[in-house]
Design a protein around this motif. Structure first.
Motif, PDB file in Angstrom:
ATOM      1  N   LEU A 184       0.853  -1.186   0.000  1.00 63.96           N
ATOM      2  CA  LEU A 184       0.000   0.000   0.000  1.00 63.96           C
ATOM      3  C   LEU A 184       0.887   1.234   0.000  1.00 63.96           C
ATOM      4  N   VAL A 185       0.439   2.277  -0.680  1.00 62.14           N
ATOM      5  CA  VAL A 185       1.235   3.495  -0.797  1.00 62.14           C
ATOM      6  C   VAL A 185       0.279   4.684  -0.822  1.00 62.14           C
ATOM      7  N   ASP A 186       0.745   5.861  -0.371  1.00 62.67           N
ATOM      8  CA  ASP A 186      -0.095   7.050  -0.471  1.00 62.67           C
ATOM      9  C   ASP A 186       0.433   7.971  -1.572  1.00 62.67           C
ATOM     10  N   ASP A 187      -0.318   9.051  -1.844  1.00 63.71           N
ATOM     11  CA  ASP A 187       0.020   9.945  -2.953  1.00 63.71           C
ATOM     12  C   ASP A 187       1.387  10.594  -2.766  1.00 63.71           C
ATOM     13  N   ARG A 188       1.711  10.972  -1.536  1.00 65.75           N
ATOM     14  CA  ARG A 188       2.970  11.674  -1.310  1.00 65.75           C
ATOM     15  C   ARG A 188       4.166  10.775  -1.596  1.00 65.75           C
ATOM     16  N   ALA A 189       4.062   9.514  -1.228  1.00 64.01           N
ATOM     17  CA  ALA A 189       5.158   8.579  -1.475  1.00 64.01           C
ATOM     18  C   ALA A 189       5.365   8.354  -2.968  1.00 64.01           C
ATOM     19  N   ILE A 190       4.286   8.128  -3.691  1.00 68.75           N
ATOM     20  CA  ILE A 190       4.434   7.819  -5.124  1.00 68.75           C
ATOM     21  C   ILE A 190       4.886   9.041  -5.911  1.00 68.75           C
ATOM     22  N   THR A 191       4.417  10.229  -5.538  1.00 70.93           N
ATOM     23  CA  THR A 191       4.850  11.424  -6.272  1.00 70.93           C
ATOM     24  C   THR A 191       6.330  11.710  -6.021  1.00 70.93           C
ATOM     25  N   SER A 192       6.813  11.491  -4.805  1.00 71.79           N
ATOM     26  CA  SER A 192       8.234  11.713  -4.537  1.00 71.79           C
ATOM     27  C   SER A 192       9.084  10.708  -5.298  1.00 71.79           C
ATOM     28  N   LEU A 193       8.619   9.470  -5.380  1.00 69.19           N
ATOM     29  CA  LEU A 193       9.358   8.441  -6.110  1.00 69.19           C
ATOM     30  C   LEU A 193       9.418   8.778  -7.605  1.00 69.19           C
ATOM     31  N   ILE A 194       8.296   9.169  -8.169  1.00 64.54           N
ATOM     32  CA  ILE A 194       8.248   9.533  -9.594  1.00 64.54           C
ATOM     33  C   ILE A 194       9.136  10.739  -9.873  1.00 64.54           C
ATOM     34  N   ASP A 195       9.134  11.714  -8.973  1.00 61.35           N
ATOM     35  CA  ASP A 195       9.957  12.910  -9.158  1.00 61.35           C
ATOM     36  C   ASP A 195      11.443  12.557  -9.200  1.00 61.35           C
ATOM     37  N   LEU A 196      11.874  11.682  -8.307  1.00 59.84           N
ATOM     38  CA  LEU A 196      13.290  11.305  -8.265  1.00 59.84           C
ATOM     39  C   LEU A 196      13.684  10.485  -9.488  1.00 59.84           C
ATOM     40  N   ILE A 197      12.815   9.575  -9.912  1.00 59.23           N
ATOM     41  CA  ILE A 197      13.104   8.783 -11.105  1.00 59.23           C
ATOM     42  C   ILE A 197      13.263   9.683 -12.322  1.00 59.23           C
ATOM     43  N   GLY A 198      12.429  10.711 -12.409  1.00 58.79           N
ATOM     44  CA  GLY A 198      12.519  11.632 -13.539  1.00 58.79           C
ATOM     45  C   GLY A 198      13.799  12.454 -13.543  1.00 58.79           C
TER      46      GLY A 198
END
Length: 287
Positions: free
Chosen positions: A98-112
């Motif tokens: 399970l994940v929340d919005d803040r975790a997934i957005t931070s992960l996507i930002d770093l990958i980018g």
């Protein structure tokens, strides 16, 4: 997948296997920030039908592995499809995460931002004030909650499908380190993952009591990793003594210990002779 009229920047992959509960909550969060791909390893007809109906009903990309092909093969299939879709990056999740919005957005930002690194969400609930730094390298990565740009796979290679399950994420992470690819933890938002129910403590070690066939893969793949020079020595020593403790505990007290000991012994022998891939002459559906 012809319904796509754009190239998604990030693809979030959920690998399913006969799920007791459809991971609708996880997928709903991921869908707000990325293109969702469901790769199904299910072996039970009812589970396959439920997962397919749910995925297609929510317009997620659905890929069936036509049985249990193993976690590595499922992830490799998603990497191939992500390349076809011309995605920039990919993130992997297990069905019980399970994940929340803040975790997934931070992960996507770093990958980018960083093309030659892998990023992994750290389980737990973390304060909003956290800022990422490169001071948190990961020694052994867990695939669920991890992601990177697809170019990393050009440098490192894809997951080792012959391992089938167990040590798949660890092995790939060690290969990353051998190719100068950094693996870093990300503490932001909420990320949880269910590791298993039956946790055993014995001789100072903690381990989970999984199915007998799962024990085969665990022991086979640990023996396989012990022979590889890029695997850290401290992990080898820890797993050697931990596996001995588990073997003795099962011999003394575990339910179905005869079957379990037979499976683990088969795993050790197959690991010593490099007999990898799906378990032979057994019922894979129990893994």
């Amino acid at each position: 997948m012809g319904f796509l009229s754009f190239a998604p920047m990030i693809i979030s992959v959920i690998v399913t296997y006969n799920p007791e509960i459809i991971p609708w909550e996880l997928a709903a969060v991921l869908a707000r920030h990325s293109f969702v791909m469901i790769v199904d390893n299910s072996t039970i007809d009812m589970s396959k039908h439920e997962v397919e109906l749910w995925a297609k009903g929510n317009k997620y990309c659905y890929l069936s592995m036509c049985g249990n092909a193993g976690i590595a093969a499922a992830q490799n299939r998603s990497i191939h499809e992500a390349r076809v879709l011309k995605a920039e990056g990919i993130i992997f999740f297990d069905q019980d995460s399970l994940v929340d919005d803040r975790a997934i957005t931070s992960l996507i930002d770093l990958i980018g931002k960083y093309e030659r690194n892998v990023f992994c969400l750290i389980p737990g609930a973390h304060e909003p004030a956290y800022k990422f730094s490169f001071s948190m390298p990961i020694r052994e990565m867990m695939s669920s909650g991890s992601g990177c740009q697809l170019g990393v796979f050009d440098r490192v290679g894809i997951f080792e499908s012959d391992l089938f399950i167990d040590c798949v994420d660890f092995e790939w992470g060690w290969r990353c380190r051998a190719h100068a690819i950094g693996i870093f933890g990300v503490e932001n938002g909420i990320f949880t993952h269910r590791f298993g129910k039956n946790k055993i403590a014995f001789m100072g070690f903690h381990f989970h009591l999984d199915s007998p066939i799962r024990g085969y893969y665990q022991f086979r793949n640990i023996v396989t990793m012990l022979k590889r020079d890029y695997v850290p020595l401290n992990w080898k020593l820890c797993q050697f003594f931990r596996s001995l403790a588990k073997f003795f505990w099962i011999a003394l007290a575990a339910p179905d210990r005869i079957e379990r000991l037979s499976m683990m012994s088969d795993g050790v022998l197959d690991g010593m002779r490099n007999a990898l891939g799906p378990i032979k002459c057994k019922n894979n559906e129990k893994t």
